[in-house]
Design a protein around this motif. Structure first.
Motif, mmCIF file in Angstrom:
data_model
loop_
_atom_site.group_PDB
_atom_site.id
_atom_site.type_symbol
_atom_site.label_atom_id
_atom_site.label_comp_id
_atom_site.label_asym_id
_atom_site.label_seq_id
_atom_site.Cartn_x
_atom_site.Cartn_y
_atom_site.Cartn_z
ATOM 1 N N UNK A 134 -7.952 9.369 0.970
ATOM 2 C CA UNK A 134 -6.762 8.579 0.663
ATOM 3 C C UNK A 134 -5.477 9.407 0.654
ATOM 4 N N UNK A 135 -5.594 10.727 0.601
ATOM 5 C CA UNK A 135 -4.397 11.581 0.579
ATOM 6 C C UNK A 135 -4.088 12.186 1.945
ATOM 7 N N UNK A 136 -4.878 11.872 2.938
ATOM 8 C CA UNK A 136 -4.717 12.455 4.277
ATOM 9 C C UNK A 136 -4.623 13.977 4.207
ATOM 10 N N UNK B 286 0.811 -1.222 0.000
ATOM 11 C CA UNK B 286 0.000 0.000 0.000
ATOM 12 C C UNK B 286 0.846 1.274 0.000
ATOM 13 N N UNK C 44 -9.423 3.575 2.890
ATOM 14 C CA UNK C 44 -8.735 4.426 1.910
ATOM 15 C C UNK C 44 -8.137 3.580 0.780
ATOM 16 N N UNK D 29 -15.128 19.648 -14.103
ATOM 17 C CA UNK D 29 -16.541 19.944 -13.814
ATOM 18 C C UNK D 29 -17.515 18.871 -14.308
ATOM 19 N N UNK E 36 -5.692 10.229 -10.188
ATOM 20 C CA UNK E 36 -6.771 9.382 -9.643
ATOM 21 C C UNK E 36 -7.915 9.369 -10.660
ATOM 22 N N UNK F 212 -17.528 16.069 -11.259
ATOM 23 C CA UNK F 212 -17.638 16.420 -9.836
ATOM 24 C C UNK F 212 -18.779 15.621 -9.200
ATOM 25 N N UNK F 213 -18.806 15.568 -7.858
ATOM 26 C CA UNK F 213 -19.937 14.911 -7.195
ATOM 27 C C UNK F 213 -21.274 15.510 -7.629
ATOM 28 N N UNK G 193 0.921 3.857 -3.091
ATOM 29 C CA UNK G 193 0.418 5.211 -2.841
ATOM 30 C C UNK G 193 1.496 6.255 -3.136
ATOM 31 N N UNK H 248 -17.042 20.032 -2.369
ATOM 32 C CA UNK H 248 -15.929 20.158 -3.317
ATOM 33 C C UNK H 248 -16.283 21.247 -4.318
ATOM 34 N N UNK I 259 -16.796 14.473 1.202
ATOM 35 C CA UNK I 259 -18.138 14.984 0.905
ATOM 36 C C UNK I 259 -19.169 13.849 0.915
ATOM 37 N N UNK J 130 -16.551 23.177 -7.922
ATOM 38 C CA UNK J 130 -17.052 22.645 -9.201
ATOM 39 C C UNK J 130 -15.985 22.592 -10.288
ATOM 40 N N UNK J 131 -14.916 23.359 -10.143
ATOM 41 C CA UNK J 131 -13.913 23.397 -11.212
ATOM 42 C C UNK J 131 -12.870 22.295 -11.033
ATOM 43 N N UNK K 201 -6.794 15.846 -4.176
ATOM 44 C CA UNK K 201 -6.869 15.636 -5.628
ATOM 45 C C UNK K 201 -8.311 15.356 -6.062
ATOM 46 N N UNK K 202 -9.245 15.581 -5.153
ATOM 47 C CA UNK K 202 -10.646 15.499 -5.549
ATOM 48 C C UNK K 202 -11.289 14.124 -5.494
ATOM 49 N N UNK K 203 -10.813 13.252 -4.607
ATOM 50 C CA UNK K 203 -11.498 11.960 -4.450
ATOM 51 C C UNK K 203 -12.958 12.161 -4.021
ATOM 52 N N UNK K 204 -13.181 13.225 -3.244
ATOM 53 C CA UNK K 204 -14.538 13.580 -2.788
ATOM 54 C C UNK K 204 -15.130 12.562 -1.820
ATOM 55 N N UNK K 205 -14.302 11.774 -1.178
ATOM 56 C CA UNK K 205 -14.816 10.827 -0.183
ATOM 57 C C UNK K 205 -15.349 11.569 1.041
#
Lengths: 408, 80
Positions: free
Chosen positions: B56-58, A67, A345, A115, A355, A118-119, A71, B26, B17, B28-29, B11-15
């Motif tokens: 994952x990036x702490x 890991x 993670x 964009x 990612x 995004x979520x 990473x 997060x 959120x 939007x851009x 890096x925007x994993x968004x976990x």
């Protein structure tokens, strides 16, 4: 993301590689034609294979599987580049945008594409995804068995892709055939299928250039920079569309395959999720950890010292995420599905700037897919046929027969 | 509870959120983390900590209170 084929012949060992670190490991074969496609990775530990080793398969490359190291490399784009990085090397392909573009150019593409992924953007796609799930489930509701991959898991991401891009869904049947040939065909079928797919995308990009709509293809074609000039040229748009097609294809299919297989083999878990829908997102997350999909790779950008080893510029490095996700240094009970695991993670979607861009959409696809399945299909179980793995750039299954309703 | 985010590491994993939508968002851009509130209401503390741990990036640090100097997360090498 099946672009190349494996080479099992022994590659020569370069001078800078210590002989005691050499071990022949073909990751394309390791997961193929075995009932547990993940067993070979744990086997490396049981055999005492060094933490970082050099495989003589597929042209020769380093292998990293713990890991912390995986990473670290994901996050070290100064030392480890993404292009060219296929193992075995595939000299015919251009770098895919943005997956194989490193800084400084990476940022420009990422800002442009971000964009869309995004979520919030994934939430906006929920309806389109649910509609696709509904269409595929309707014929299955009238049956008591299916071959899950061919009848559902392969078609689902393909239809979602066509819808997102604004491509005619009537084209779907033909498109699905090309995609199937591309993923599972012989080398010549693959080439032919790829050419047809690229041509189809190219013609569609041209159409949208003339008459843009609301879809992603149009967004890419009409994207402008802050100065108001066109942000992407035609080749870049084509490249990105093709990348989107590839990246969301067998990855999503394979994630479905492993998760549905697990649930078919664990009736009590399946029933628990059917009764407690709120548990689904974390359960999916844990099954994504347990069943990582892609075997990632990087290439050393220059000569360097890496944890006491000499790496030469151009050395390929295979990152076995499937093993990193089951590293006992990082995860308690690494081989068990702990469905409400808190500190999860996992690296199934990678880490660092590369990612997986589509992770939010992939998670949405999996969640809606599973919610609807559990709601509309009764308790399902494995069919009598054997289930075999299929390894390569991604780790999947060859087929997955499922049955439900009255016992056979 | 106080939170601190490192937008360079993100890096925007968004976990975060996904796990604690009342605490993290997060943009939007670039899809990087934004704190909805840096002083977390008590009823969201547990969710906030879970959200931080999911990164994952702490990239998210959690402090017990406004004046604490050592974060409760990430603590030195934790496993679970």
């Amino acid at each position: 993301m099946a672009e190349s084929r494996s080479i099992d012949a022994l590659a020569p060992v370069p001078d800078h590689v210590p002989r005691e670190l050499v071990y022949h490991f073909n990751h394309w074969r390791a997961s193929t034609d075995v009932s547990d496609p993940y067993a070979a990775f744990a086997e490396l530990d049981r055999k005492g294979v060094p933490k970082i080793f050099y495989s003589t398969a597929n042209g020769g490359h380093w292998v990293v599987r713990h890991y912390a190291l995986v990473h670290e490399i994901f996050n070290d784009h100064q030392n480890f580049g993404t292009y060219p990085s296929f193992i075995p090397p595939n000299p015919d392909t251009l770098p895919m945008i943005p997956m194989q573009i490193d800084p400084p150019d990476h940022g420009r593409y990422k800002r442009l594409l971000g964009p869309l992924f995004s979520p919030a953007a994934a939430r906006r796609l929920e309806q389109a995804i649910a509609k696709t799930v509904d269409e595929l489930l309707q014929p299955l509701e009238r049956k008591t068995s299916c071959e899950f991959l061919g009848e559902y898991a392969q078609r689902f991401p393909q239809l979602v892709f066509l819808r997102l891009m604004g491509m005619p869904v009537e084209k779907a049947a033909e498109f699905v055939e090309w995609a199937k040939d591309f993923l599972t065909g012989t080398v010549s079928e693959k080439m032919e299928a790829k050419a047809k797919i690229v041509q189809f995308i190219d013609e569609f990009v041209e159409q949208r250039g003339i008459k843009p709509g609301e879809d992603w293809t149009s967004l890419l074609v009409t994207a402008v920079t802050e100065e108001g000039s066109s942000a992407l040229n035609r080749r870049e748009v084509l490249n990105i569309c093709y990348m989107l097609f590839l990246a969301g294809l067998d990855t999503v299919t394979n994630a479905h395959a492993h998760i549905w297989r697990y649930l078919a083999e664990h009736a009590e878990v399946q029933e628990d999720l059917r009764r407690n829908v709120a548990k689904i997102p974390l359960a999916i997350e844990e099954l994504l950890r347990l069943f990582a999909i892609t075997n990632n790779s990087r290439r050393a950008r220059h000569d360097m010292d890496f944890h006491g080893l000499k790496l030469k510029a151009g050395d390929a490095v295979l990152l076995i995420v499937a093993a990193a996700n089951r590293d006992s240094e990082q995860f308690a009970r690494p081989f068990d599905a702990v469905l409400d695991r808190e500190h999860n993670v996992h690296l199934t979607f990678g880490a660092g700037i590369h990612r997986c861009l589509g992770s939010n959409i992939a998670r949405t696809e999996l969640r809606i897919s599973l919610e609807q399945w559990l709601k509309r299909v009764p308790a399902f179980r494995r069919g009598p046929e054997e289930v075999l793995g299929l390894g390569g750039v991604t780790i999947g299954l060859k087929s997955l027969p499922l049955e439900w309703g009255a016992a056979r | 509870m106080k939170l601190q985010v490192d937008r360079e590491k993100c890096v925007g994993h968004a976990r975060c959120e996904a796990i604690a939508p009342g605490v993290f968002a997060t943009d939007e851009i670039e899809g990087r983390v934004i704190l909805i509130t840096d002083s977390v209401p008590r009823e969201l503390e547990q969710a906030a900590l879970r959200g931080a741990k999911a990164c994952p990036e702490r990239a998210i640090r959690v402090f017990a209170n406004e004046v604490a100097e050592q974060p409760v997360w990430p603590a030195e090498r934790l496993r679970r």
